[in-house]
Design an enzyme around this catalytic site. Structure first.
Site, PDB file in Angstrom:
ATOM      1  N   HIS A 169       0.840  -1.200   0.000  1.00 53.78           N
ATOM      2  CA  HIS A 169       0.000   0.000   0.000  1.00 53.78           C
ATOM      3  C   HIS A 169       0.877   1.253   0.000  1.00 53.78           C
ATOM      4  O   HIS A 169       0.651   2.192  -0.758  1.00 53.78           O
ATOM      5  CB  HIS A 169      -0.862   0.069   1.267  1.00 53.78           C
ATOM      6  CG  HIS A 169      -1.948  -0.957   1.363  1.00 53.78           C
ATOM      7  ND1 HIS A 169      -2.061  -1.815   2.423  1.00 53.78           N
ATOM      8  CD2 HIS A 169      -2.984  -1.249   0.536  1.00 53.78           C
ATOM      9  CE1 HIS A 169      -3.126  -2.580   2.259  1.00 53.78           C
ATOM     10  NE2 HIS A 169      -3.690  -2.277   1.125  1.00 53.78           N
TER      11      HIS A 169
ATOM     12  N   LYS B 230     -17.454  -6.578   5.109  1.00 53.50           N
ATOM     13  CA  LYS B 230     -16.165  -7.125   5.535  1.00 53.50           C
ATOM     14  C   LYS B 230     -16.071  -7.077   7.047  1.00 53.50           C
ATOM     15  O   LYS B 230     -16.589  -6.145   7.663  1.00 53.50           O
ATOM     16  CB  LYS B 230     -15.013  -6.317   4.927  1.00 53.50           C
ATOM     17  CG  LYS B 230     -14.831  -6.586   3.450  1.00 53.50           C
ATOM     18  CD  LYS B 230     -13.580  -5.924   2.916  1.00 53.50           C
ATOM     19  CE  LYS B 230     -13.411  -6.249   1.435  1.00 53.50           C
ATOM     20  NZ  LYS B 230     -12.330  -5.501   0.829  1.00 53.50           N
TER      21      LYS B 230
ATOM     22  N   SER C  69      -2.930  -7.782   2.546  1.00 55.89           N
ATOM     23  CA  SER C  69      -3.207  -7.685   3.985  1.00 55.89           C
ATOM     24  C   SER C  69      -3.639  -9.042   4.529  1.00 55.89           C
ATOM     25  O   SER C  69      -3.249  -9.428   5.634  1.00 55.89           O
ATOM     26  CB  SER C  69      -4.312  -6.663   4.248  1.00 55.89           C
ATOM     27  OG  SER C  69      -3.905  -5.386   3.848  1.00 55.89           O
TER      28      SER C  69
ATOM     29  N   ARG D 181      -1.776  -5.976  -8.638  1.00 59.39           N
ATOM     30  CA  ARG D 181      -0.692  -6.913  -8.331  1.00 59.39           C
ATOM     31  C   ARG D 181      -0.459  -7.895  -9.460  1.00 59.39           C
ATOM     32  O   ARG D 181       0.613  -7.992  -9.999  1.00 59.39           O
ATOM     33  CB  ARG D 181      -0.999  -7.663  -7.034  1.00 59.39           C
ATOM     34  CG  ARG D 181      -0.635  -6.865  -5.808  1.00 59.39           C
ATOM     35  CD  ARG D 181      -1.335  -7.355  -4.603  1.00 59.39           C
ATOM     36  NE  ARG D 181      -2.755  -7.071  -4.696  1.00 59.39           N
ATOM     37  CZ  ARG D 181      -3.602  -7.151  -3.694  1.00 59.39           C
ATOM     38  NH1 ARG D 181      -3.186  -7.550  -2.521  1.00 59.39           N
ATOM     39  NH2 ARG D 181      -4.868  -6.850  -3.852  1.00 59.39           N
TER      40      ARG D 181
END
Ligand code: ADP
Length: 162
Positions: free
Chosen positions: A17, A41, A128, A90
């Site tokens: 990040h 979430k 994460s 990514r």
């Protein structure tokens, strides 16, 4: 004034990040990093814990500020008068999800662009959730998060959360 927003969950903030935020901050006069509150979430860290963490990690980066927002990233971007939403990519696995999200956002507000930044190669596998998994079982996460984030992770798991 060219304003960008960088929305995410940041549960917790990783060097991946940080890399995207630092690089993105050079493209705008001001970059807002927004912790989006997503009711679907269940994060490990509370919004307030994440805000404090992000502020500590981003201290020293002028032209960057941290906020929290309950709602859609595109609404947040509109409120801020942003010209773009920045997202990190990514691998191809991120592509389909991000592609759909960017298309939805363009539909909702055509004047705000989504800008994708490629991850730096050393962070291409970093997420994460992977960091939380390693930390939960006592693994070393020092290559992926700052020492203070690593300490907060270990506190959480020591206290039996999750
Ligand atoms: P979200 O739930 O919105 O995906 P995240 O906190 O997981 O929130 O990610 C926020 C942004 O940071 C996303 O654009 C994501 O692609 C990007 N990101 C996360 N990890 C990395 C990494 N290792 N390299 C590049 N970008 C990353």
């Amino acid at each position: 004034m060219r304003i960008g927003v960088c929305p995410g969950t940041f549960d917790p903030i990783t060097y991946g990040h940080l890399d995207i935020i630092k690089r993105a901050s050079r493209l705008f006069d001001h970059l807002y990093v927004a912790i989006l509150v997503n009711p679907h979430k269940t994060p490990l860290f509370s919004v307030e814990e994440r805000r404090i963490m992000l502020e500590a990690e981003l201290r020293g980066l002028d032209r960057v500020s941290v906020e929290t927002f309950r709602g859609l990233s595109i609404e947040y971007a509109k409120q801020k008068n942003a010209i773009a939403i920045v997202r990190g990519l990514r691998a191809v696995t991120d592509f389909e999800f991000e592609f759909k999200l960017a298309a939805m956002n363009r539909n909702l507000e055509g004047s705000i662009e989504t800008v994708f930044m490629m991850t730096s190669s050393e962070y291409s596998f970093l997420s994460s959730s992977a960091v939380k998994e390693v930390a939960e079982f006592g693994g070393n996460v020092s290559k992926w998060v700052s020492p203070s984030v690593a300490a907060l992770l270990s506190d959480k798991f020591k206290n039996g959360e999750r």
